[in-house]
Design a protein around this motif. Structure first.
Motif, PDB file in Angstrom:
ATOM      1  N   ASP A 145       0.862  -1.188   0.000  1.00 39.28           N
ATOM      2  CA  ASP A 145       0.000   0.000   0.000  1.00 39.28           C
ATOM      3  C   ASP A 145       0.893   1.231   0.000  1.00 39.28           C
ATOM      4  OD1 ASP A 145      -2.134   1.823   0.292  1.00 39.28           O
ATOM      5  OD2 ASP A 145      -1.907   1.770   2.477  1.00 39.28           O
ATOM      6  N   ALA A 158       1.144   5.504  -0.136  1.00 31.91           N
ATOM      7  CA  ALA A 158       0.385   6.735   0.117  1.00 31.91           C
ATOM      8  C   ALA A 158       1.260   7.945  -0.185  1.00 31.91           C
ATOM      9  CB  ALA A 158      -0.076   6.786   1.573  1.00 31.91           C
ATOM     10  N   CYS A 193       1.259  11.516   1.159  1.00 34.42           N
ATOM     11  CA  CYS A 193       0.601  12.269   2.225  1.00 34.42           C
ATOM     12  C   CYS A 193       0.603  13.767   1.976  1.00 34.42           C
ATOM     13  CB  CYS A 193       1.270  11.955   3.557  1.00 34.42           C
ATOM     14  SG  CYS A 193       0.940  10.262   4.125  1.00 34.42           S
ATOM     15  N   ARG A 200      -7.532   3.187   5.619  1.00 30.47           N
ATOM     16  CA  ARG A 200      -7.832   4.590   5.360  1.00 30.47           C
ATOM     17  C   ARG A 200      -8.981   4.996   6.283  1.00 30.47           C
ATOM     18  NH1 ARG A 200      -4.011   3.611   3.011  1.00 30.47           N
ATOM     19  NH2 ARG A 200      -3.257   4.270   0.967  1.00 30.47           N
ATOM     20  N   GLY A 234      -9.504  11.070   6.071  1.00 29.45           N
ATOM     21  CA  GLY A 234      -8.444  11.100   5.086  1.00 29.45           C
ATOM     22  C   GLY A 234      -7.097  10.589   5.578  1.00 29.45           C
ATOM     23  N   THR A 235      -7.029  10.197   6.821  1.00 25.99           N
ATOM     24  CA  THR A 235      -5.753   9.724   7.365  1.00 25.99           C
ATOM     25  C   THR A 235      -5.417   8.322   6.858  1.00 25.99           C
ATOM     26  OG1 THR A 235      -5.950  11.113   9.319  1.00 25.99           O
ATOM     27  CG2 THR A 235      -4.569   9.147   9.536  1.00 25.99           C
ATOM     28  N   VAL A 236      -4.148   8.118   6.600  1.00 26.78           N
ATOM     29  CA  VAL A 236      -3.620   6.812   6.190  1.00 26.78           C
ATOM     30  C   VAL A 236      -3.229   6.047   7.446  1.00 26.78           C
ATOM     31  CG1 VAL A 236      -1.674   5.699   5.017  1.00 26.78           C
ATOM     32  CG2 VAL A 236      -2.765   7.725   4.000  1.00 26.78           C
ATOM     33  N   TRP A 247      -8.801  -4.523  -0.873  1.00 25.09           N
ATOM     34  CA  TRP A 247      -9.341  -3.509   0.021  1.00 25.09           C
ATOM     35  C   TRP A 247     -10.820  -3.780   0.272  1.00 25.09           C
ATOM     36  CZ3 TRP A 247      -6.829   0.522   2.528  1.00 25.09           C
ATOM     37  CH2 TRP A 247      -5.459   0.604   2.266  1.00 25.09           C
TER      38      TRP A 247
END
Lengths: 381, 381, 381, 381
Positions: C220, C222, C224, D239, D243-245, D376
């Motif tokens: 995964d 991202a 940010c 997620r 919006g935070t990973v 996912w």
């Protein structure tokens, strides 16, 4: 085992030490709060005692009232905790011991050596328990250290290094704050400040862990903030009756240190290191081997440490658990006392009046040495 | 800048300190190894020097030969490092200074105070550089501490706490091992063991960081292993010429401690903590604020620390980098010397002969105090 | 052993990685800098090379000139280090290998899998050494982990957890800074940012230590910070050809983390933990026993770790020592090559072209998996 | 405030979790133990309840008896804690809520999502409090993290990294031990082992601290010991609805890790790091500044953290204090409920049924994703 009944003098609402005692005494369910004279203000004290569960007739206005009231009851409290200001410890402890109560007194047990000797004598005569709250000795890994040394795991202990450094009296702008000022005023604090307040805990732990007493010492005191009449930093070299060499540093001006109580023990066969701020790990280094990290709660710990733990490995029990161990040990001793049996000797790890006396004698010796320019001074006993 | 030429006496093949000097001297490309008398065995020394890159004519059999050879050359070495046994430092350093060489001498600079004073005097007269390898002062964050104190970041420094504890002389079974035994034999080691060997590093660092000298001290020495004629553990209280109170503990029997060189500095406005075994972090606590972790390589460090770093933040440069900083500072001073300019004062951070003398005087004072039962003794200067 | 001659391409004045290679190559005296094409600016490069000690005729303007010059000399360099921008590694490494030179290439070895396979093939045909600078594998305690696993100390390795997290690309205001921006621009950085830059080191260390390769993975990615076209954070699950389960987290936005390269290895019989920022300690937990702190420099370490250390226990050798170990291993292999002998197999611990290829294949698989929504992707070989 | 009355189901003599609840509920004197059905063995349960202070008529043989008994009393308990085996949580919690009791249920709240949704609905309809014991959220510095994030101290949170790794199910020889085996038996443990048992705590803490919920996730499960039908190690990418990973690693085979519950939070303006095993320190790194060590008990902490502390700085309150904070928050809410007022919103930090549902939904999604090869999967709500 049935529950024991417990009373407290001092430790009123909002007092931190009072809260810690209440949690510790009831943590394992061994004691029930039954009586108290909790506050300098009789009404506040009675009110708080009732809210904590004491009957109306056992919510006392002051300690004399409590002494009278409890003495005349058939169900008198099994243990009295004395958590009042330092200069009242002697009087109250003495009175309750003489009246046949078991007492747990906050440290320092007394102000003078003579008083401390008197307490020791009275406790002996009375056959009652007199404990002093050097509560950090209740941490499971402090018990582990004690048991390892006693079991010969380190061989002869050559050297013990104790430290208790904090920085909360380092702000010169705050030196006149009443919270701080009294500690450096001989009229209120007595002959010593940081040595009596903090250093004594470190020294007690050193004595407890290695099972020896201090015989002589050489001290250097410093007052790092202008105008202080008592020391806010001290360094003490000492020797013990088993031949161990000792080093102690204590400070109240070590900005950045919080509750820096640490103990290092070095023997012929290994070394130990422990710090109160990270109480769950004990570093053990067998001679010529890698250091090992002993964890509170581990099944490889000695029985004394295992018995002193409640939670699974990896959790923190903190100071509540440490103080709770003193109460647990007292509970066992009181049950034995009541039932005529003998307590498991291994469970009698609470600090005694003798230890309270030794601590006070060592403080006095340190003051004398520092005044005499570092001369070695014998610790009276 | 052109490369400088460098020579070494002692530090032969297999010697750890010799290897550290070679790496440090060449780390930044400032010096080229050009001449050496590296071994007690002339042939071995010559052979090793050639393999390290010295010309055949500059691979010397002993230091006198090297003194003669280099003195007569127009391209004589710009710096001589003396890494021979302790009792030869004085003679060699003196001879090379008198012949007009710059010298970096291993610690201790000399055996006696008189010798050390002589070196200081000769160095002054000669106008040559005489540095002493208190190499741990080269760590970037030690430089940071020094610069913070000098810049007033801590206010007046009230208290300095220095420590150097290891456990590598704790095995009684190993006490007769020649590697260990000589250190406790006054005939070979002189008047002091662990204080001279380890404590002196901690004391130097304290003096360097806070920019003061020790004026008086009170010491307790202990020999924890039977039969030792010199101390393997010591506790020293001291006072400094700027009014700072000092505490020093040093030990060779602290089983489990490796290279426990630490420094804590406490001032009116904050505190600092640093440990040589984790040299990349400096803990700084401004008064009444949270502690901060200053990282080697961070852009918020002061110039003195920034200049002393080579790698990006998060990497370790280790002792090679620390020693390398002394050589870098020496290189700048030598270039200034040769070119008639003035070195950037901020780059002259290497320990000097005066510091070497101070260290020796402090060791002698500690020995005297310990013998006199902890009496406070003035440090001669 | 005689000194070997060494050349470098890239790593010009002011470059950190160039400085690290120079220190590492010369740390043990095994190599002498003899030739270089150090800078994109030919004149600067020549000038710097001369100052570093190369002869005028071996101070080259660019790598092609150096290839020609060195190829025609009888005393050609024994090893060439390639420390140029990433997209030139393939071309230069290929050319030097084909001309019969030994090469140490900075990571990543190439940009594509096809190129990496070509390098592997050429290296095999040529019989020359081709190493890739996964330099953190040179830390003594990383070698210790590798040797412990190889020796069966942990039993079958079930799980490996690798991490490389820093926070130096977390400032959105700084995202357009050229120093940062190119790393997230596919045109300059290629298909991956933090996985290729940092994650690859952690993954290499995992493979090196447990002696296995990644077979499949699920990733995964991202970004940010808005606008970034490449990942600044990634999580990768993987499986290895010996059956080990793997976990990898890498990040460039982990504010507060510096050089957070850590490895944890868990087997049937114990666990290991190591962190690059505190490289001198390795935590080893034998199953059902207390954790042990293994110290760099300790005599109880395995030979592979002992050989990789220079300084006594408690000191830090840092990254210079780690990189130096790769050069030391290469030196031994080159001597064997020149003298027709066989190097001690235990000393051949430098990362090879095969490992460089594996790393690139894993990066490509991670990109493919992340694009395909975490689908498990095979790592091509 | 008057004392509230409290009852417990499960948590019988010798049960660690029962003891922790008893200490936590009474720590601040807010609750008195009044009723219980503590053991699967009715007699043992009744006996223990009486010894803990319940009246004979409120020492129940099982939970149905307790439901009947308490329902018909005017002085029914103000709060019921459910600390029975996992598969009974739903039934008991549902019954007590429907009968109008406030409930604190051990995690997991239920076995299925449908059940959890039912509990949420019932709790809403009933107007009663339904809390779930994600007790680690009660640590003062976890509250500090939550308050810092809510107050914008970190800016938008980009990334959260949660971990809960231990090694106590790593001994293959012990895998058939009933204490361990049931956890990997789907018939007893349900659909997940280490994710449900440990990972769920870490995930809850991540959600609590950053105030978001998981929307989608991709998981990899591994069974490192042969024969296990449920995972003993897992890696989860996720997620969140803000919006935070997210990254989560959890393990039961990480030999050497004890109670490795840690949280790292990285935002636009800074980062935070906390570890349950050293709960008194929180590392806060403001962007481009030095890391700061926030101490439990410090006056610079936010009110939410200050309120959650009892002891002076430098002491440890441990898990008792953390769990105690949930009870303290519940007490305030119950008082408000009883008195018709509104509790201070800041004191309502106990985990709710909604959070219990979210946790279960996330576990189910993780199982589904792992089975589907890392696809996912949306977390149902």
């Amino acid at each position: 085992m049935s529950k024991l009944s417990w009373g407290m003098i001092g430790g009123g609402e909002g007092s931190q030490i009072g809260g810690a005692h209440r949690v510790a005494a009831t943590l394992d369910g061994a004691f029930t709060f039954a009586a108290g004279a909790l506050d300098i203000d009789p009404e506040k004290g009675r009110d708080f005692a009732v809210r904590l569960g004491a009957g109306q007739d056992r919510a006392y206005g002051d300690w004399r009232e409590m002494l009278d009231g409890e003495s005349s009851r058939p169900d008198r409290v099994d243990l009295v905790t004395v958590a009042t200001p330092n200069n009242t410890h002697f009087e109250i402890t003495k009175a309750f011991l003489q009246a046949g109560f078991n007492v747990l007194c906050e440290k320092p047990m007394t102000t003078t050596i003579a008083e401390a000797e008197e307490i020791v004598a009275i406790a002996r005569e009375s056959g009652r328990l007199c404990a002093v709250n050097y509560g950090y000795s209740g941490y499971p890994l402090v018990r582990q250290m004690q048991a390892m040394v006693a079991g010969g795991e380190l061989g002869r202990v050559r050297l013990v290094v104790a430290e208790f450094a904090h920085g909360f009296h380092a702000d010169a702008a705050d030196a006149d704050n009443p919270r701080v000022r009294w500690r450096y005023d001989p009229a209120q604090a007595g002959i010593s400040s940081v040595v009596a307040d903090c250093g004594s805990h470190a020294l007690h732990m050193a004595c407890f862990v290695i099972g020896q007493e201090v015989t002589t010492l050489s001290a250097d005191f410093a007052s790092c903030i202008e105008g202080r009449k008592l020391e806010d930093d001290a360094l003490i070299a000492f020797r013990m009756n088993g031949g161990t060499v000792g080093r102690l540093w204590t400070s109240a001006v070590a900005v950045g240190r919080m509750h820096g109580l640490t103990l290092q023990v070095f023997g012929e066969k290994g070394g130990l290191r422990w710090a109160q701020e990270q109480p769950n790990q004990l570093i053990w280094t067998p001679l010529n081997e890698a250091s090992r990290i002993l964890e509170r709660g581990s099944s490889e710990l000695l029985p004394a440490a295992q018995r002193a733990s409640r939670l699974a490995i990896g959790h923190t029990e903190g100071m509540f658990g440490a103080f709770g161990n003193l109460y647990a040990n007292l509970a066992e001793a009181i049950h034995a006392q009541k039932e005529g049996g003998r307590p498991d000797k291994q469970n009698l790890s609470f600090p005694t009046a003798e230890e309270g006396l030794h601590s006070i004698a060592a403080i006095h010796a340190a003051v004398a040495s520092a005044k005499a320019g570092g001369t070695w001074v014998a610790v009276e006993r």
